[in-house]
Design an enzyme around this catalytic site. Structure first.
Site, short mmCIF file in Angstrom:
data_model
loop_
_atom_site.label_atom_id
_atom_site.label_comp_id
_atom_site.label_asym_id
_atom_site.label_seq_id
_atom_site.Cartn_x
_atom_site.Cartn_y
_atom_site.Cartn_z
N HIS A 47 -3.91 7.02 2.29
CA HIS A 47 -4.22 5.69 1.74
C HIS A 47 -5.60 5.29 2.23
O HIS A 47 -5.96 5.53 3.38
CB HIS A 47 -3.15 4.70 2.24
CG HIS A 47 -3.49 3.28 1.92
ND1 HIS A 47 -3.78 2.85 0.64
CD2 HIS A 47 -3.61 2.18 2.72
CE1 HIS A 47 -4.04 1.56 0.67
NE2 HIS A 47 -3.95 1.13 1.91
N ASN B 275 -10.20 -0.58 -1.01
CA ASN B 275 -8.74 -0.46 -0.93
C ASN B 275 -8.12 -1.01 -2.22
O ASN B 275 -8.16 -2.21 -2.46
CB ASN B 275 -8.25 -1.25 0.29
CG ASN B 275 -6.74 -1.12 0.50
OD1 ASN B 275 -6.02 -0.61 -0.35
ND2 ASN B 275 -6.27 -1.60 1.64
N CYS C 60 0.82 -1.22 0.00
CA CYS C 60 0.00 0.00 0.00
C CYS C 60 0.85 1.26 0.00
O CYS C 60 0.36 2.35 -0.32
CB CYS C 60 -0.94 0.00 1.19
SG CYS C 60 -2.06 -1.39 1.17
#
Ligand code: ACO
Length: 329
Positions: free
Chosen positions: A254, A284, A113
């Site tokens: 994020h 996500n 990520c």
């Protein structure tokens, strides 16, 4: 000495929208549980046969059109991803051919990520040094290729997508990318990983039987570290640049869980109106969340010339990072 600035930003998500209600038909879950625990309402899933480089190529084509340049002008392509089309050739090579960037070289970068921020910092150094004038930085992941559709703990969390920015040198008086802070802590590796398919556990009937080719995670542990990690890198980069949260015009965190975003934002003392929150529509998308956030904010004219932008991330590794920039478009 040059600084790097972002001169274009675009994104692409696959057409197919999968809602929480769709997932509740095949998994023991509910729209209410997913919404309240994660903030996700829907996500985009790639079609069978679609690959990470396809998503990236679609995003790059939009970016080239936006900037009004030909792919042949690109010098370097960095693709942050944990779902490359294959181990090799790199997704950057596949992408180079798909977009016709015949004068570019490139490579993939694995930072989960945090991959996009790692790649953005890396690309900015190529521009900063004067080595290259046009660097594409892509964050792209096709998470559905490494998820177990039977696992309600992970399947509901992710979506597929790609985002890209173009880095070029600043003009006199422009700031562009101001600073970045990158970290990793390998002791967190056990909490979030895909154990099979690499040199340690090459694909075999045994690794398949043991379900090792999909995402495994301890959600609670990741959650705790993510809140702490993301606020820590954000506070540190502001402090060392003698800035405070009220100086920030836009925070692009994020997108892993709305509760992680809200808790980090609260710790930072940032106004909600300055925070990009699109997890409800995209879930996500791993390396793609931040460039999608930038691309969407630019498209919606939420980003304005002169804005101070703070990017922050946390992910598998554990990895984390933050980056400060002045928007120049
Ligand atoms: N639907 C319904 N119930 C569920 C689901 C689901 N999809 N998933 C788990 N549950 C159940 C659990 O089994 C548990 O039941 P039990 O109490 O009977 O054992 C209950 O819900 C609570 O589970 P928790 O794991 O405590 O739920 P929590 O509130 O922690 O939320 C979540 C889980 C959403 C995974 C959260 O921990 C999280 O977001 N963690 C961060 C993980 C993450 O974002 N990873 C992505 C990559 S890393 C990154 O990007 C930062």
């Amino acid at each position: 000495m040059y600084r790097a600035k972002i001169t274009a930003a675009a994104y692409h998500v696959p057409d197919r929208v999968v809602t929480n209600h769709d997932l509740a038909k095949v998994l023991d879950t509910s729209d209410e549980w997913i919404r309240t625990r994660t903030g996700i309402r829907e996500r985009h899933f790639a079609a069978r046969g679609e690959s990470t480089s396809d998503l990236a190529a679609a995003a790059v084509k939009k970016l080239l059109k936006q900037r009004g340049i030909d792919a042949k002008e690109i010098d370097c392509i960095i693709v942050a991803t944990v779902t490359p089309d294959m181990f090799f050739p790199s997704t950057a090579c596949v992408l180079q051919e798909k977009i016709g960037a015949s004068n570019a070289w490139g490579f993939d970068l694995s930072g989960a990520c945090s991959g996009f921020l790692y790649a953005l910092a890396t690309g900015s150094q190529f521009v900063h040094s004067g080595a290259y004038g046009k660097v594409l930085v892509v964050g792209a992941d096709l998470m559905t290729s490494i998820l177990d559709p039977r696992d309600r703990n992970t399947y509901i969390l992710f979506g597929d997508g790609a985002g890209v920015v173009l880095l070029e040198p600043t003009r006199p008086g422009e700031r562009g990318i101001i600073d970045f802070l990158l970290r990793c802590d390998g002791s967190g590796g056990k909490y979030l990983r895909m154990p099979g398919g690499g040199s340690l556990h090459p694909a075999s009937p045994d690794t398949i039987r043991r379900n090792m080719h999909v995402v495994h995670q301890d959600g609670r542990a990741v959650f705790k570290f993510a809140v702490q990690g993301m606020s820590d890198v954000s506070e540190s980069i502001l402090r060392r640049n003698h800035l405070c949260s009220s100086d920030v015009d836009l925070f692009v965190p994020h997108q892993a869980n709305i509760r992680i975003i809200d808790a980090s934002t609260e710790k930072l003392g940032l106004e909600q109106s300055k925070v990009v929150r699109n997890i409800d529509r995209f879930a996500n998308t791993t390396a793609a969340t931040i460039p999608i956030g930038l691309g969407e904010s630019y498209e919606d004219r939420r980003l304005k010339k002169g804005d101070l932008v703070l990017l922050a991330t946390f992910g598998a590794g554990f990895t984390s990072g933050s980056l400060l920039l002045r928007w120049t478009l």
